[in-house]
Design a protein around this motif. Structure first.
Motif, mmCIF file in Angstrom:
data_model
loop_
_atom_site.group_PDB
_atom_site.id
_atom_site.type_symbol
_atom_site.label_atom_id
_atom_site.label_comp_id
_atom_site.label_asym_id
_atom_site.label_seq_id
_atom_site.Cartn_x
_atom_site.Cartn_y
_atom_site.Cartn_z
ATOM 1 N N LEU A 279 6.302 1.581 5.247
ATOM 2 C CA LEU A 279 7.140 0.761 4.379
ATOM 3 C C LEU A 279 8.621 1.098 4.566
ATOM 4 N N ASN A 304 9.176 8.339 -1.961
ATOM 5 C CA ASN A 304 9.652 7.019 -1.542
ATOM 6 C C ASN A 304 9.565 5.990 -2.661
ATOM 7 N N SER A 310 9.828 1.811 -2.856
ATOM 8 C CA SER A 310 8.581 1.248 -2.326
ATOM 9 C C SER A 310 7.620 1.012 -3.486
#
Length: 419
Positions: A279, A304, A310
């Motif tokens: 991602l 993340n 994400s």
């Protein structure tokens, strides 16, 4: 009306039987089913029997007709619905009713309504909820496959993105963005590729990974990279079977940015984790594949999630609007759900095909309910054609159509096979 149908009595107990349907009521509609594609959800209902949440507890005494990815013709319309529906209309149906909080659904819960039958009765709630959908395209198979296509479309609509400093969620994949479809050379993955190539929010790059070289080669024939290029997209197929660093390789294809949208089409822990690792910023991972393990889990990088924005979404099924979108796109020849189909059979093959679905080769099994025919792979038509001229003709038709099922093949089948 006399009908023939495959009915569920209990765990692993499917029987093809003939019986009489009652006269329709003023709020019901009698239809003739022509085609029904087999769903893994039907297999789950068949092996669980009354333990399935949609199968009634008295199925042993009042068996239900299986199958919910159906299409056919309207035969007789009750007085309540005569302003909306007419005999002779083609139809498809959205089976996810959610009627007044009930889990009942055609193909799981009804004595007289399911796709693996010659004639059935549509209960009034199907029409009341707007789930009986007219179809004006060629053939019936595409209308049957509108239900699985709607699941794919729903997943595309459910993915979302954000802007830094804003709490607004922008629904859908990133237009012109980078899209990965992992474990994507199976039937639903092929449908996802087809939709991505022709939807109104096209990505700029589509990367499709799988570990099965044969399936990937078939996908490349169906979706040539040069055709995708003409539509303004880079389409790349990747076999990750013996690859040491799958996430690293896939990220390199994006120039190191990572993907805006990632779809995971297999409930496999390493594949989910690969999806998370590729991602990009504000990337959305859509976990499409439905696991049977209630404790299925995988490692997700929450650093993340916090710093790279994400996020993860999961979808199961599509809604009625998704199904209508599928039907209209099919009518306009924008998508071809036949990319999912690998096997054709008659009603006599439906019970065994359903019960053996997990061990069968990947691909949609399409049942034509008014004929008798052993379940047969499309790529076996030519061999069977050496002794059967009907199979030879089907082989000829599908061969000129990139090996895909089509309206011409369906018409020939319905006109020439044993009724």
């Amino acid at each position: 009306m006399r009908t023939r149908a495959v009915r569920l009595y209990g765990k692993n107990d499917l029987r093809m039987e003939e019986f009489d349907l009652p006269e329709i009521k003023q709020d019901e509609i009698l239809v003739q089913v022509i085609s029904d594609s087999i769903c893994m959800s039907t297999y789950k209902a068949a092996i669980l029997g009354t333990e399935h949440k949609r199968v009634p507890k008295d199925a042993a005494e009042n068996p239900v007709i299986i199958g919910h990815e159906m299409a056919g013709n309207i035969v007789e319309v009750g007085a309540k619905w005569r302003d909306q529906f007419k005999p002779g209309q083609k139809f498809s149906m959205q089976p996810a009713l959610n009627y007044k909080g009930s889990m009942d659904s055609p193909g799981y819960s009804y004595r007289y309504c399911g796709g693996d039958a010659t004639y059935i009765i549509m209960p009034q709630e199907v029409m009341e909820l707007g789930c009986l959908l007219p179809y004006e395209g060629d053939g019936y198979y595409n209308a049957s496959l509108a239900e699985p296509m709607s699941c794919i479309i729903g997943a595309y609509h459910a993915s979302y993105h954000t802007s830094m400093g804003s709490y607004e969620h922008r629904m859908g994949i990133v237009e012109g963005g980078k899209l990965a479809i992992l474990a994507g050379a199976g039937p639903m993955g092929l449908g996802a590729i087809d939709y991505a190539l022709h939807c109104d929010r096209k990505p700029g790059m589509i990367v499709v990974s799988d570990v099965d070289e044969q399936r990937l080669k078939r996908a490349e024939v169906i979706f040539p990279a040069e055709e995708a290029k003409k539509l303004g997209m880079d389409l790349i197929f990747v076999n990750t079977c013996n690859m040491e660093d799958v996430p690293g390789y896939l990220r390199d294809l994006t120039g190191g940015t990572g993907f805006d949208d990632v779809f995971v089409y297999a409930p496999v822990k390493p594949v989910v984790e690969q999806g998370d690792r590729i991602l990009g910023r504000d990337g959305c991972l859509n976990f499409f594949a439905g696991p049977t393990d209630v404790n299925f889990s995988a490692l997700i990088n929450f650093y993340n999630v916090h710093y790279n924005s994400s996020h993860i979404v999961g979808t199961t099924g599509g809604n009625t609007n998704d199904m209508i979108e599928s039907l209209r796109m099919t009518e306009r020849n924008q998508i071809d759900p036949a990319v999912m189909v690998t096997h054709i059979g008659g009603l006599d093959s439906a019970a065994e095909a359903t019960l053996r679905l997990p061990e069968a080769p990947a691909g949609k099994k399409l049942i034509y309910t008014n004929i008798f025919m052993e379940l047969t792979a499309i790529d076996e038509f030519e061999e069977k054609g050496k002794t059967n001229p009907h199979f030879a003709k089907l082989a000829e038709i599908t061969k000129k159509n990139r090996g895909l099922w089509c309206a011409e093949a369906e018409k020939y089948l319905l006109e020439n096979w044993d009724k």
